[in-house]
Design an enzyme around this catalytic site. Structure first.
Site, PDB file in Angstrom:
ATOM      1  CG  HIS A  55      -2.044  -1.006   1.064  1.00 31.56           C
ATOM      2  ND1 HIS A  55      -3.114  -1.073   1.932  1.00 31.56           N
ATOM      3  CD2 HIS A  55      -2.274  -1.981   0.139  1.00 31.56           C
ATOM      4  CE1 HIS A  55      -3.944  -2.032   1.555  1.00 31.56           C
ATOM      5  NE2 HIS A  55      -3.442  -2.606   0.483  1.00 31.56           N
ATOM      6  CD  GLU A  57      -1.578   4.067   3.750  1.00 32.75           C
ATOM      7  OE1 GLU A  57      -2.670   4.097   4.330  1.00 32.75           O
ATOM      8  OE2 GLU A  57      -1.376   3.395   2.702  1.00 32.75           O
ATOM      9  CB  THR A 201     -22.026  -1.288 -32.217  1.00 38.01           C
ATOM     10  OG1 THR A 201     -22.800  -0.151 -31.833  1.00 38.01           O
ATOM     11  CG2 THR A 201     -20.589  -0.858 -32.447  1.00 38.01           C
ATOM     12  CG  ASP A 205     -19.211   0.139 -36.722  1.00 39.21           C
ATOM     13  OD1 ASP A 205     -19.619   0.417 -37.864  1.00 39.21           O
ATOM     14  OD2 ASP A 205     -19.431   0.846 -35.726  1.00 39.21           O
ATOM     15  CB  SER A 226     -31.836 -10.271 -27.075  1.00 41.73           C
ATOM     16  OG  SER A 226     -31.802  -9.203 -26.177  1.00 41.73           O
ATOM     17  CB  SER A 301     -28.103   6.466 -30.789  1.00 42.88           C
ATOM     18  OG  SER A 301     -28.887   5.697 -31.679  1.00 42.88           O
ATOM     19  CB  SER A 306     -30.731   1.305 -22.961  1.00 43.32           C
ATOM     20  OG  SER A 306     -31.496   0.990 -24.101  1.00 43.32           O
TER      21      SER A 306
END
Length: 368
Positions: A55, A57, A201, A205, A226, A301, A306
């Site tokens: 860590h 410290e 998408t 793409d 889905s 979009s 959503s």
């Protein structure tokens, strides 16, 4: 402002800058930086550099050595007081003979949550909490959200033209922004736990959704699909054994399609759906269970709409190119139903503006 407070803020800001260096390497742990100060001079610095590593410290005290005795330690988060992957930082502070500890904020992690500060006080160390608290909370917003809600911090990213379009009316979108902006996106991808987009998408793409060059993290690529329409010859499926790929689908999807994808190295996650779309709440809950701290949404979009409609976006990163495409049917960034009145619009705060090559990056946090 008193001289002491002025000095405390100055040293704490140094600790916060150090903490930022760990972004992408320490999650789901928090970003932490520490400064050891003796007689007004910095004698040790440290930051949490990797998950499971020492860590902040401990590293700062090691650098300070004997000069840590009687010093003040500035740390961006309350020191831990429990045995985790590393020993308690409170033990290290006491062993070093630190006189004073200044922490920016209390650590809400249940095994700490004020106990670290109290343990130090009981041992005779002066402890002050709250110096630079707002900056520290902003720094560790993803860590704090995961602890508070069990869900990851959601970053929505898109690139658009001056007239607010992410694609032309024909769907052409490569490239909205220049090379420097795209390099920034790759750097962002290399610091998050998950990169999410929708099947639309993917079909349009054929993205790879990886960080190039690689960053400190390898993000899981998450596809909302889905009906399991993702092509078997897509870049995503072809690289599923190299880079994690999680396909979120409806419980009613074809089990044979699922078997084909799993045999190609994909992980498939069935969730309840509505109107042929997975419940985002269930997706976010599952990602939180997996201890994902930062989720980057790079969807089109409708996916972005959503997330905004669910009020699930914590931060927006918007790349704006000095271009105008026009067209009433050109694609805007955020779809969905939208809000009916302007006074109901979501407001971004803590806004920053940065020039990246010919483009501009706007970053802001969303308040609900």
């Amino acid at each position: 402002m008193s001289t002491q407070l002025h000095d405390d803020l100055a040293f704490m800001r140094q600790a916060l800058l150090l903490a930022e260096r760990g972004r992408g390497a320490v999650e789901p742990n928090p970003l932490v930086g520490a400064i050891v100060v003796r007689d007004g001079r910095v004698v040790g610095t440290g930051w949490h550099q990797r998950f499971g590593g020492p860590h902040a410290e401990v590293l700062a005290l090691a650098e300070a050595g004997a000069a840590a005795r009687g010093s003040t330690v500035y740390v961006s988060l309350e020191p831990c007081c429990h045995q985790g992957k590393t020993p308690p930082c409170t033990d290290a502070l006491l062993k070093a003979g630190v006189r004073r500890v200044v922490a920016a904020m209390t650590d809400p992690f249940p095994q700490v949550a004020g106990r670290g500060a109290e343990l130090l006080r009981q041992a005779g160390v002066r402890v002050e909490v709250g110096v630079g608290c707002e900056e520290a909370a902003h720094l560790n917003a993803p860590y704090l959200k995961l602890l508070r809600t069990g869900r990851p911090y959601v970053i929505a990213k898109w690139a658009m033209t001056l007239d607010g379009r992410i694609a032309t009316h024909t769907g052409s979108s490569r490239w909205v922004t220049g090379e420097a902006a795209r390099e920034r996106v790759h750097a962002l991808r290399g610091r998050v736990d998950g990169i999410l987009t929708g099947i639309g998408t993917v079909l349009a793409d054929d993205p790879l959704l990886t960080a190039r060059p690689p960053g400190p993290r390898v993000a899981t690529r998450i596809i909302l699909d889905s009906r399991l329409r993702i092509p078997r010859d897509s870049q995503l499926v072809r690289t599923a054994r190299q880079f994690p790929l999680l396909i979120v689908h409806s419980r009613s999807s074809d089990p044979q399609l699922r078997e084909q994808l799993e045999s190609a190295g994909c992980e498939c996650l069935a969730v309840d759906s509505r109107s042929d779309r997975p419940y985002l709440e269930a997706v976010l809950d599952e990602l939180g269970r997996r201890r994902m701290t930062n989720l980057l949404v790079e969807g089109g979009s409708e996916v972005l709409g959503s997330f905004f409609g669910l009020r699930a976006v914590d931060e927006a990163q918007v790349f704006i190119a000095p271009k105008i495409v026009g067209g009433r049917h050109a694609v805007s960034p955020v779809g969905g139903a939208g809000i009916p009145r302007m006074n109901e619009a979501l407001a971004a705060s803590d806004l920053t503006i940065e020039r990246i090559g010919p483009d501009v990056l706007l970053r802001g946090q969303l308040r609900y």
